[in-house]
Write a protein that holds these residues in place. Structure first.
Motif, PDB file in Angstrom:
ATOM      1  N   HIS A   1       0.479  -1.270  -0.249  1.00  0.00           N
ATOM      2  CA  HIS A   1       0.318   0.183   0.131  1.00  0.00           C
ATOM      3  C   HIS A   1       0.785   1.266   0.413  1.00  0.00           C
ATOM      4  O   HIS A   1      -0.044   2.274  -0.176  1.00  0.00           O
ATOM      5  N   THR A   2       2.269   1.123   0.372  1.00  0.00           N
ATOM      6  CA  THR A   2       3.409   2.372   0.296  1.00  0.00           C
ATOM      7  C   THR A   2       4.199   2.329   0.153  1.00  0.00           C
ATOM      8  O   THR A   2       5.358   2.918  -0.004  1.00  0.00           O
ATOM      9  N   MET A   3       4.447   0.813  -0.496  1.00  0.00           N
ATOM     10  CA  MET A   3       5.496   0.651  -0.794  1.00  0.00           C
ATOM     11  C   MET A   3       5.956   2.402  -2.164  1.00  0.00           C
ATOM     12  O   MET A   3       5.084   1.971  -3.044  1.00  0.00           O
ATOM     13  N   PRO A   4       6.930   1.745  -2.088  1.00  0.00           N
ATOM     14  CA  PRO A   4       7.581   3.123  -3.394  1.00  0.00           C
ATOM     15  C   PRO A   4       8.385   2.626  -4.565  1.00  0.00           C
ATOM     16  O   PRO A   4       8.063   1.340  -4.323  1.00  0.00           O
ATOM     17  N   THR A   5       8.466   3.396  -6.164  1.00  0.00           N
ATOM     18  CA  THR A   5       9.628   2.818  -6.250  1.00  0.00           C
ATOM     19  C   THR A   5      10.621   4.081  -6.700  1.00  0.00           C
ATOM     20  O   THR A   5      10.801   5.000  -6.041  1.00  0.00           O
ATOM     21  N   GLY A   6      10.967   3.478  -8.399  1.00  0.00           N
ATOM     22  CA  GLY A   6      11.968   4.620  -7.677  1.00  0.00           C
ATOM     23  C   GLY A   6      11.800   6.263  -8.299  1.00  0.00           C
ATOM     24  O   GLY A   6      11.087   6.375  -8.650  1.00  0.00           O
ATOM     25  N   GLU A   7      12.824   7.156  -7.821  1.00  0.00           N
ATOM     26  CA  GLU A   7      12.179   8.554  -7.631  1.00  0.00           C
ATOM     27  C   GLU A   7      11.714   8.773  -9.306  1.00  0.00           C
ATOM     28  O   GLU A   7      10.898   9.506  -9.406  1.00  0.00           O
ATOM     29  N   SER A   8      12.531   7.981 -10.471  1.00  0.00           N
ATOM     30  CA  SER A   8      11.788   8.375 -12.043  1.00  0.00           C
ATOM     31  C   SER A   8      10.852   8.282 -12.107  1.00  0.00           C
ATOM     32  O   SER A   8      10.275   9.224 -13.318  1.00  0.00           O
ATOM     33  N   ASP A   9      10.108   7.364 -11.463  1.00  0.00           N
ATOM     34  CA  ASP A   9       8.990   6.941 -11.761  1.00  0.00           C
ATOM     35  C   ASP A   9       7.849   7.050 -10.345  1.00  0.00           C
ATOM     36  O   ASP A   9       6.314   6.884  -9.683  1.00  0.00           O
ATOM     37  N   ALA A  10       8.446   8.113  -9.551  1.00  0.00           N
ATOM     38  CA  ALA A  10       7.726   9.045  -8.338  1.00  0.00           C
ATOM     39  C   ALA A  10       6.213   9.100  -9.296  1.00  0.00           C
ATOM     40  O   ALA A  10       5.745   9.846  -9.848  1.00  0.00           O
ATOM     41  N   GLY A  11       4.948   8.294  -8.473  1.00  0.00           N
ATOM     42  CA  GLY A  11       3.413   9.016  -8.945  1.00  0.00           C
ATOM     43  C   GLY A  11       2.514   7.635  -9.987  1.00  0.00           C
ATOM     44  O   GLY A  11       1.589   7.964 -10.110  1.00  0.00           O
ATOM     45  N   CYS A  12       3.694   7.044 -10.590  1.00  0.00           N
ATOM     46  CA  CYS A  12       2.943   5.918 -10.922  1.00  0.00           C
ATOM     47  C   CYS A  12       2.780   4.706 -10.857  1.00  0.00           C
ATOM     48  O   CYS A  12       1.064   4.322 -11.275  1.00  0.00           O
ATOM     49  N   ILE A  13       2.437   4.157  -9.766  1.00  0.00           N
ATOM     50  CA  ILE A  13       1.558   3.385  -8.984  1.00  0.00           C
ATOM     51  C   ILE A  13       0.090   3.658  -8.888  1.00  0.00           C
ATOM     52  O   ILE A  13      -0.557   3.140  -9.036  1.00  0.00           O
ATOM     53  N   GLU A  14       0.573   4.762  -8.337  1.00  0.00           N
ATOM     54  CA  GLU A  14      -0.714   5.378  -8.147  1.00  0.00           C
ATOM     55  C   GLU A  14      -1.828   5.836  -8.441  1.00  0.00           C
ATOM     56  O   GLU A  14      -2.762   5.631  -9.415  1.00  0.00           O
ATOM     57  N   SER A  15      -0.974   6.169 -10.490  1.00  0.00           N
ATOM     58  CA  SER A  15      -1.517   5.716 -11.200  1.00  0.00           C
ATOM     59  C   SER A  15      -2.045   5.305 -11.919  1.00  0.00           C
ATOM     60  O   SER A  15      -3.968   5.460 -11.933  1.00  0.00           O
ATOM     61  N   TYR A  16      -1.738   4.202 -11.769  1.00  0.00           N
ATOM     62  CA  TYR A  16      -2.432   3.005 -11.891  1.00  0.00           C
ATOM     63  C   TYR A  16      -3.455   2.620 -11.489  1.00  0.00           C
ATOM     64  O   TYR A  16      -4.184   1.750 -11.894  1.00  0.00           O
ATOM     65  N   ALA A  17      -3.153   2.563 -10.295  1.00  0.00           N
ATOM     66  CA  ALA A  17      -4.537   2.325  -8.861  1.00  0.00           C
ATOM     67  C   ALA A  17      -5.766   2.955  -9.452  1.00  0.00           C
ATOM     68  O   ALA A  17      -6.090   2.720  -9.055  1.00  0.00           O
ATOM     69  N   GLU A  18      -5.443   4.341 -10.257  1.00  0.00           N
ATOM     70  CA  GLU A  18      -6.715   5.177 -10.358  1.00  0.00           C
ATOM     71  C   GLU A  18      -8.142   4.325 -10.523  1.00  0.00           C
ATOM     72  O   GLU A  18      -9.103   4.316 -10.923  1.00  0.00           O
ATOM     73  N   ASN A  19      -7.315   3.344 -11.613  1.00  0.00           N
ATOM     74  CA  ASN A  19      -8.170   2.895 -12.986  1.00  0.00           C
ATOM     75  C   ASN A  19      -8.261   1.189 -12.762  1.00  0.00           C
ATOM     76  O   ASN A  19      -7.485   0.815 -14.011  1.00  0.00           O
ATOM     77  N   PRO A  20      -7.756   0.224 -11.774  1.00  0.00           N
ATOM     78  CA  PRO A  20      -7.295  -0.748 -11.992  1.00  0.00           C
ATOM     79  C   PRO A  20      -7.958  -1.681 -12.810  1.00  0.00           C
ATOM     80  O   PRO A  20      -7.661  -3.072 -13.641  1.00  0.00           O
ATOM     81  N   VAL A  21      -9.493  -1.406 -13.275  1.00  0.00           N
ATOM     82  CA  VAL A  21      -9.662  -2.482 -14.169  1.00  0.00           C
ATOM     83  C   VAL A  21      -9.423  -2.535 -15.649  1.00  0.00           C
ATOM     84  O   VAL A  21      -9.313  -2.932 -16.114  1.00  0.00           O
ATOM     85  N   TYR A  22      -9.410  -0.971 -16.024  1.00  0.00           N
ATOM     86  CA  TYR A  22      -8.621  -0.332 -17.401  1.00  0.00           C
ATOM     87  C   TYR A  22      -7.146  -1.108 -17.372  1.00  0.00           C
ATOM     88  O   TYR A  22      -6.787  -1.811 -18.352  1.00  0.00           O
ATOM     89  N   TRP A  23      -6.321  -1.245 -16.276  1.00  0.00           N
ATOM     90  CA  TRP A  23      -5.286  -1.392 -16.472  1.00  0.00           C
ATOM     91  C   TRP A  23      -5.360  -3.105 -16.554  1.00  0.00           C
ATOM     92  O   TRP A  23      -4.168  -4.284 -17.157  1.00  0.00           O
ATOM     93  N   VAL A  24      -5.968  -3.876 -15.831  1.00  0.00           N
ATOM     94  CA  VAL A  24      -6.861  -5.262 -16.194  1.00  0.00           C
ATOM     95  C   VAL A  24      -6.489  -5.844 -17.271  1.00  0.00           C
ATOM     96  O   VAL A  24      -6.454  -6.292 -17.973  1.00  0.00           O
ATOM     97  N   LYS A  25      -8.111  -4.662 -17.922  1.00  0.00           N
ATOM     98  CA  LYS A  25      -8.106  -5.575 -19.097  1.00  0.00           C
ATOM     99  C   LYS A  25      -7.218  -5.222 -20.014  1.00  0.00           C
ATOM    100  O   LYS A  25      -7.795  -5.347 -21.735  1.00  0.00           O
TER     101      LYS A  25
END
Length: 167
Positions: A75-99
């Motif tokens: 839930h709070t695991m970070p990623t690399g600095e160059s991709d900051a915020g991208c996990i949260e972006s994918y989390a906004e629409n999980p159904v889309y990213w699975v489809k």
């Protein structure tokens, strides 16, 4: 040995059309002794992409194990600095990213509440001895989907397999 040292191999992969079998048997990688899943996901598929965040990391210092990680740890695991915020972006629409993935990915989430292929996590002490915990190396979409599914109260397993690189 770091990612920058593998530049010639990455170039041959990118421009010479190396297959994964040719790539993984290259003498430059012989001393790593990493699992094929990790070699493919980290170095073969995405190695060039990770240079900014992980270019100085000594790859020989990493030992990879497949581990079961509690869902709450993601839930709070970070990623690399160059991709900051991208996990949260994918989390906004999980159904889309699975489809947006092959159908077996969606079936696996529905039936098992987890990803089909384990992501790669790295012990943050490898990046800075003062840090602790794990960081998402590869699999930002998968972790974002997990966070979004959890938020939307879709099926999420209590534990998830992940390749974890530790010192």
């Amino acid at each position: 040995m770091n990612l920058n040292d593998l530049g010639p191999l990455m170039a041959r992969r990118r421009y010479g059309g190396l297959t994964f079998d040719e790539f993984r048997t290259d003498p430059a990688l012989a001393e790593l002794r990493w699992p094929d899943d990790v070699l493919q996901d980290f170095l073969f598929d995405h190695g060039d992409y990770f240079v900014d965040d992980y270019g100085a990391l000594d790859l020989r210092d990493i030992t990879w194990e497949l581990e079961s990680i509690p869902a709450v740890d993601f839930h709070t695991m970070p990623t690399g600095e160059s991709d900051a915020g991208c996990i949260e972006s994918y989390a906004e629409n999980p159904v889309y990213w699975v489809k947006d993935r092959p159908p077996e990915v969606g079936r696996h989430w529905k039936e098992h509440g987890t990803w089909l292929r384990p992501p790669l996590l790295i012990d943050r002490r490898l990046l800075d001895p003062a840090h602790s915990g794990l960081q998402v190396l590869e699999g930002r979409t998968r972790v974002g989907v997990l966070r979004g599914r959890f938020r939307e109260q879709l099926r999420v397993a209590p534990n998830h397999q992940a390749w974890v690189g530790r010192p």
